[in-house]
Scaffold this active site. Structure first.
Site, PDB file in Angstrom:
ATOM      1  N   TYR A   1      31.131  -0.870 -43.267  1.00 60.01           N
ATOM      2  CA  TYR A   1      31.558  -2.269 -43.235  1.00 60.01           C
ATOM      3  C   TYR A   1      31.688  -2.862 -44.635  1.00 60.01           C
ATOM      4  O   TYR A   1      32.408  -3.837 -44.839  1.00 60.01           O
ATOM      5  CB  TYR A   1      30.596  -3.099 -42.381  1.00 60.01           C
ATOM      6  CG  TYR A   1      30.819  -2.924 -40.890  1.00 60.01           C
ATOM      7  CD1 TYR A   1      32.073  -3.143 -40.330  1.00 60.01           C
ATOM      8  CD2 TYR A   1      29.791  -2.524 -40.046  1.00 60.01           C
ATOM      9  CE1 TYR A   1      32.286  -2.974 -38.971  1.00 60.01           C
ATOM     10  CE2 TYR A   1      29.999  -2.351 -38.683  1.00 60.01           C
ATOM     11  CZ  TYR A   1      31.249  -2.579 -38.154  1.00 60.01           C
ATOM     12  OH  TYR A   1      31.475  -2.408 -36.811  1.00 60.01           O
TER      13      TYR A   1
ATOM     14  N   ASP B   1      36.878   5.611 -29.218  1.00 66.01           N
ATOM     15  CA  ASP B   1      36.687   6.032 -30.606  1.00 66.01           C
ATOM     16  C   ASP B   1      38.022   6.408 -31.234  1.00 66.01           C
ATOM     17  O   ASP B   1      38.325   6.033 -32.373  1.00 66.01           O
ATOM     18  CB  ASP B   1      35.744   7.239 -30.669  1.00 66.01           C
ATOM     19  CG  ASP B   1      34.302   6.878 -30.379  1.00 66.01           C
ATOM     20  OD1 ASP B   1      33.952   5.691 -30.511  1.00 66.01           O
ATOM     21  OD2 ASP B   1      33.528   7.778 -30.026  1.00 66.01           O
TER      22      ASP B   1
ATOM     23  N   GLN C   1      33.530   7.787 -38.361  1.00 66.00           N
ATOM     24  CA  GLN C   1      34.189   8.191 -37.124  1.00 66.00           C
ATOM     25  C   GLN C   1      33.757   9.583 -36.685  1.00 66.00           C
ATOM     26  O   GLN C   1      33.599   9.846 -35.486  1.00 66.00           O
ATOM     27  CB  GLN C   1      35.707   8.131 -37.289  1.00 66.00           C
ATOM     28  CG  GLN C   1      36.259   6.717 -37.366  1.00 66.00           C
ATOM     29  CD  GLN C   1      35.891   5.874 -36.160  1.00 66.00           C
ATOM     30  OE1 GLN C   1      35.302   4.801 -36.283  1.00 66.00           O
ATOM     31  NE2 GLN C   1      36.202   6.355 -34.979  1.00 66.00           N
TER      32      GLN C   1
ATOM     33  N   SER D   1      26.642  -3.270 -23.708  1.00 71.10           N
ATOM     34  CA  SER D   1      25.265  -2.775 -23.602  1.00 71.10           C
ATOM     35  C   SER D   1      24.468  -3.579 -22.586  1.00 71.10           C
ATOM     36  O   SER D   1      23.679  -3.013 -21.812  1.00 71.10           O
ATOM     37  CB  SER D   1      24.577  -2.826 -24.969  1.00 71.10           C
ATOM     38  OG  SER D   1      25.244  -1.999 -25.897  1.00 71.10           O
ATOM     39  N   THR D   2      24.667  -4.882 -22.584  1.00 72.22           N
ATOM     40  CA  THR D   2      23.970  -5.729 -21.612  1.00 72.22           C
ATOM     41  C   THR D   2      24.336  -5.335 -20.199  1.00 72.22           C
ATOM     42  O   THR D   2      23.459  -5.152 -19.335  1.00 72.22           O
ATOM     43  CB  THR D   2      24.324  -7.212 -21.856  1.00 72.22           C
ATOM     44  OG1 THR D   2      23.883  -7.594 -23.158  1.00 72.22           O
ATOM     45  CG2 THR D   2      23.665  -8.099 -20.811  1.00 72.22           C
TER      46      THR D   2
ATOM     47  N   ASP E   1      27.902   3.369 -22.147  1.00 72.09           N
ATOM     48  CA  ASP E   1      28.274   2.221 -22.973  1.00 72.09           C
ATOM     49  C   ASP E   1      29.264   2.704 -24.038  1.00 72.09           C
ATOM     50  O   ASP E   1      28.869   3.345 -25.005  1.00 72.09           O
ATOM     51  CB  ASP E   1      26.994   1.649 -23.608  1.00 72.09           C
ATOM     52  CG  ASP E   1      27.246   0.639 -24.701  1.00 72.09           C
ATOM     53  OD1 ASP E   1      28.391   0.200 -24.867  1.00 72.09           O
ATOM     54  OD2 ASP E   1      26.274   0.290 -25.399  1.00 72.09           O
TER      55      ASP E   1
ATOM     56  N   GLU F   1      25.555   3.513 -26.672  1.00 71.40           N
ATOM     57  CA  GLU F   1      26.204   3.872 -27.921  1.00 71.40           C
ATOM     58  C   GLU F   1      25.160   3.956 -29.038  1.00 71.40           C
ATOM     59  O   GLU F   1      24.291   3.090 -29.161  1.00 71.40           O
ATOM     60  CB  GLU F   1      27.273   2.852 -28.286  1.00 71.40           C
ATOM     61  CG  GLU F   1      28.098   3.232 -29.485  1.00 71.40           C
ATOM     62  CD  GLU F   1      29.204   2.242 -29.788  1.00 71.40           C
ATOM     63  OE1 GLU F   1      30.174   2.634 -30.439  1.00 71.40           O
ATOM     64  OE2 GLU F   1      29.073   1.073 -29.384  1.00 71.40           O
TER      65      GLU F   1
END
Length: 204
Positions: free
Chosen positions: A43, A84, A54, A14-15, A78, A31
Site C-alpha cells: 500500500y 485475486d 499477489q 468476513s462478518t 471469505d 482471507e
C-alpha cells in the site's frame, strides 16, 4: 456445500462469513490478510510490491483450497481465488503498477491452479458504493488500509461489476449491502430466505 463470498475491500465479507458459518455449521475459511508480509509495503509502494503481494495471496489461497475447502463437505470461504486474478491482479496491470512480464507469469500460474480447484456451489457477491466501503474500512481501523484511495476502490468496484456479469462457475446471489446490516434481524432474515431458495439449509 461450498459457499463463497465475494466483494470489494470493506464490504463485509468476513462478518457475513462468520455469521453464516455459525448458522449453517459451515467450516469458515478466512482471507489471510494479516498474514501477508508484503501488504503494508504494497500500500506504500505498489509498483515494487505488487507481484510479491499477489503471489503470496495466490499461494495462500491454493493452500487453503487443498487443506480446508477440498477437505470439508460443508465450507464457506471469505473471498475467492478468482477475485485475486480477475480483480486485484488485473487492476494492477491495467493501471501500469504491475509489469506485463510479471502479469503474464502470474496469470499462467493462476490458470494452472484454478483449473484444478473445486468451484463453489453458490457465490454470494456483496455490492456496495465506494462511500460505504470507505466508512467500513475506517471503522475497522487497520493502519495499512488508511492509504487506500477512493479512486482505487472505484476501479476495483468497476472490475467487480465486469467480473460478476460474466461469472458462470456456479449459481450466484447478488446482495446490495449499502443499506444492509447483517446484525439486524430483519436484514439477516431476508438473506437467509434468499439462501433457502438456493438450497442452503441447516443440517439436522
Amino acid at each position: 456445500m461450498y459457499l463463497a463470498i465475494a466483494g470489494n475491500i470493506g464490504v463485509g465479507k468476513s462478518t457475513l462469513t462468520g455469521i453464516l458459518a455459525e448458522r449453517y455449521r459451515l467450516h469458515p475459511v478466512f482471507e489471510a490478510v494479516d498474514e501477508n508480509p508484503y501488504l503494508e509495503d504494497f500500500y506504500l509502494d505498489m509498483p515494487r510490491y505488487a507481484f510479491h503481494s499477489q503471489i503470496f495471496f495466490l499461494t495462500k489461497r491454493l493452500r487453503q483450497h487443498l487443506t480446508e475447502v477440498n477437505a470439508n463437505e460443508r465450507v464457506i470461504q471469505d473471498r475467492t481465488i478468482y477475485e485475486d486474478a480477475a480483480i486485484f491482479a488485473r487492476n494492477l496491470f491495467e493501471e501500469g503498477v504491475m509489469e506485463a512480464r510479471d502479469y503474464r507469469s502470474y496469470c499462467q500460474l493462476y490458470q494452472a491452479i484454478a483449473a484444478a480447484l473445486r468451484p463453489p456451489d453458490l457465490l454470494i457477491y456483496l455490492r456496495a458504493e465506494v462511500a460505504t466501503l470507505r466508512a467500513r474500512i475506517a471503522e475497522r481501523g487497520r493502519s495499512y488500509e488508511a492509504s487506500i484511495s477512493t479512486d482505487y476502490l472505484a476501479r476495483l468496484n468497476d472490475l467487480y461489476e465486469r467480473w460478476i456479469e460474466g461469472y458462470d462457475l456456479s449459481e450466484r446471489l447478488v446482495i446490495e449491502s449499502d443499506e444492509t446490516d447483517f446484525s439486524d434481524p430483519a436484514d439477516l432474515a431476508h438473506l437467509l430466505d434468499l439462501l433457502g431458495r438456493h438450497g442452503l439449509t441447516v443440517p439436522p
